[in-house]
Design an enzyme around this catalytic site. Structure first.
Site, PDB file in Angstrom:
ATOM      1  N   CYS A   1     -38.467 -23.974  19.601  1.00 34.61           N
ATOM      2  CA  CYS A   1     -39.119 -25.193  19.153  1.00 34.61           C
ATOM      3  C   CYS A   1     -39.436 -25.091  17.680  1.00 34.61           C
ATOM      4  O   CYS A   1     -40.552 -24.774  17.268  1.00 34.61           O
ATOM      5  CB  CYS A   1     -40.344 -25.455  19.999  1.00 34.61           C
ATOM      6  SG  CYS A   1     -39.845 -25.833  21.672  1.00 34.61           S
ATOM      7  N   GLU A   2     -38.421 -25.334  16.894  1.00 34.09           N
ATOM      8  CA  GLU A   2     -38.452 -25.125  15.458  1.00 34.09           C
ATOM      9  C   GLU A   2     -37.068 -25.552  14.987  1.00 34.09           C
ATOM     10  O   GLU A   2     -36.118 -25.478  15.761  1.00 34.09           O
ATOM     11  CB  GLU A   2     -38.638 -23.621  15.216  1.00 34.09           C
ATOM     12  CG  GLU A   2     -38.954 -23.207  13.827  1.00 34.09           C
ATOM     13  CD  GLU A   2     -40.439 -23.328  13.512  1.00 34.09           C
ATOM     14  OE1 GLU A   2     -40.728 -23.872  12.449  1.00 34.09           O
ATOM     15  OE2 GLU A   2     -41.277 -22.895  14.313  1.00 34.09           O
TER      16      GLU A   2
ATOM     17  N   GLY B   1     -26.339  -0.598   3.136  1.00 33.43           N
ATOM     18  CA  GLY B   1     -26.652  -1.025   4.496  1.00 33.43           C
ATOM     19  C   GLY B   1     -25.566  -1.979   4.948  1.00 33.43           C
ATOM     20  O   GLY B   1     -24.678  -1.664   5.738  1.00 33.43           O
TER      21      GLY B   1
HETATM   22  C1  LIG Z   1     -32.313  -2.642   1.675  1.00 33.51           C
HETATM   23  C2  LIG Z   1     -32.066  -1.525   0.778  1.00 33.51           C
HETATM   24  C3  LIG Z   1     -30.768  -1.022   0.621  1.00 33.51           C
HETATM   25  C4  LIG Z   1     -29.556  -1.598   1.317  1.00 33.51           C
HETATM   26  O1  LIG Z   1     -29.113  -2.786   0.751  1.00 33.51           O
HETATM   27  P1  LIG Z   1     -27.751  -3.481   1.264  1.00 33.51           P
HETATM   28  O2  LIG Z   1     -27.653  -4.729   0.499  1.00 33.51           O
HETATM   29  O3  LIG Z   1     -27.891  -3.705   2.733  1.00 33.51           O
HETATM   30  O4  LIG Z   1     -26.642  -2.543   1.007  1.00 33.51           O
HETATM   31  C5  LIG Z   1     -30.614   0.062  -0.205  1.00 33.51           C
HETATM   32  N1  LIG Z   1     -31.666   0.602  -0.865  1.00 33.51           N
HETATM   33  C6  LIG Z   1     -32.920   0.151  -0.734  1.00 33.51           C
HETATM   34  C7  LIG Z   1     -34.029   0.814  -1.461  1.00 33.51           C
HETATM   35  C8  LIG Z   1     -33.163  -0.933   0.072  1.00 33.51           C
HETATM   36  O5  LIG Z   1     -34.411  -1.409   0.176  1.00 33.51           O
END
Ligand SMILES: *Cc1c(COP(=O)(O)O)cnc(C)c1O
Length: 401
Positions: free
Chosen positions: A328-329, A261
């Site tokens: 507000c935090e 990700g």
């Molecule tokens: C969140 C997640 C990812 C991605 O992780 P990154 O650190 O953003 O690359 C991959 N696999 C699973 C199962 C996840 O929950």
């Protein structure tokens, strides 16, 4: 992206606004696939939860990426974006059997991470191919220490429970076509990763009909100068050799899968905010922006250090600031940060705002979630409108009191 372009986007679309540079996403995708070009079958499944805008998903589809999804809603988003079901893997944790059945009925690859669901699903649908999420009990971090702790993680089925997995598979005669691990974000050390991979290979030998091995993600990207980042090229080199050797041993050309990700989208993103107030106190100078942890929670939740640049005054004298929000935090984005001199009205750009920023935003303080813009082929495209008061009110029901 340069400051001038970002300033123009803030002027055109207002603030706060998230901006994503498609070119960076494409180059990161290519970097990853190039690093593994010695492996015949490689599959990248982009982790939707990092940044789930449908236009970003369409960009991923155009690159040939698949998707890693963690909820039925993410599965539906992927299908809506045009992905074919076989290019989507569904890796939930702690969801109901009903939700998994629904995902299976949509034709996506199921990944199961607990024995209870494995037994129930295998009994009901022995023919549906299933991937198993293993917890190798390897913890990344702590420099070069290879830790085998993490025994209490809620994710995956423990490697110590392999005999139980095998018993369920045999009893139900179910079809296990993949083995998966995702040890968590921020893998700093390639050797730790490779260590976990050996455990996965050992596990894989227990299953004779595998099609793929999914090594999850956790690739680290730099957030500030001097940050360690995962050396993808080195990982690609070492892992490709090991993977190809394993396939030989296994007697079949398996697919090597990843589900990044952050690696794909983090650095492509900028979060543009406007300075409402510069407030001097006895101990610091606060720059108060038109945002808060309702829009970007990572600094408060994880202590993440997003670089912040004053794109309105890029050559100004540097001073120390505490950058905080307007909710507000206590919503401190940065403490004692050197930033080019800030004047009220300036636009501050947060870097690394692609992953886990918009996707974690909320309506806290009844504020609107920001707009999102994709910078693609030299043009800005609005890919999500800023919310309006109607979004705040639309699901609320006023009763007569
Ligand atoms: C969140 C997640 C990812 C991605 O992780 P990154 O650190 O953003 O690359 C991959 N696999 C699973 C199962 C996840 O929950």
């Amino acid at each position: 992206m340069n400051s001038k372009t970002l300033l123009q986007i803030a002027a055109d679309y207002g603030s706060p606004v998230y901006v994503y540079n498609s070119e960076k996403i494409v180059s990161q995708y290519k970097r990853l696939t190039n690093a593994f070009n010695k492996v015949k079958k490689v599959k990248i499944n982009y982790a939707v939860k990092a940044l789930s805008n449908i236009s970003v998903l369409k960009l991923m589809n155009s690159l040939g990426s698949g998707l890693d999804t963690v909820s039925i809603q993410e599965v539906k988003l992927g299908l809506e974006a045009g992905f074919s079901p076989e290019n989507i893997i569904y890796t939930p944790n702690g969801v109901s059997l009903e939700e998994i059945e629904l995902a299976a009925s949509l034709g996506v690859q199921i990944n199961i991470d607990n024995l209870s669901i494995l037994e129930q699903f295998g009994t009901k649908f022995p023919k549906t191919p299933v991937c198993i999420r293993i917890n190798p009990h390897v913890m990344a971090g702590g420099n070069t220490n290879i830790s085998v702790g993490h025994i209490d993680s809620k994710f995956g089925i423990s490697i110590h429970q392999i005999p139980h997995i095998l018993r369920i598979v045999e009893n139900t005669n179910m079809n296990i076509n993949g083995i998966h691990m995702h040890t968590g974000s921020d893998i700093l050390d390639i050797d730790v990763f490779l260590y976990a991979i050996e455990i996965l290979f050992e596990t894989a030998k227990n299953f004779s009909d595998l099609e793929f091995i999914d090594f999850g993600s956790g690739f680290k990207v730099p957030y500030k100068d001097g940050d360690i980042e995962t050396n993808i090229e080195e990982l690609g080199n070492k892992l490709s050799k090991r993977f190809n050797a394993f396939c030989k041993e296994y007697g079949k050309e398996l697919t090597l899968a990843f589900e990044p990700g952050k690696f794909l989208v983090s650095e492509a993103g900028y979060f543009l905010t406007k300075v409402n107030v510069v407030k001097q106190t006895t101990s610091t100078v606060f720059a108060q922006i038109d945002s808060g942890f309702n829009h970007l929670i990572r600094p408060m939740l994880y202590g993440s250090q997003h670089e912040i640049i004053n794109i309105s005054n890029p050559n100004g004298r540097e001073r120390f600031y505490s950058v905080v929000g307007y909710i507000c935090e206590t919503d401190t984005f940065a403490n004692n940060r050197r930033i080019n001199e800030i004047t009220e009205g300036d636009i501050l750009a947060f870097k690394n705002a692609g992953a886990y920023c918009y996707s974690m935003a909320s309506n806290y303080n009844s504020r609107y979630r920001p707009a999102e813009v994709l910078w693609h082929n030299g043009k800005a495209h609005l890919i999500r409108k800023r919310e309006t008061f109607d979004d705040i009110i639309k699901n609320q029901i006023e009763i007569a009191l």
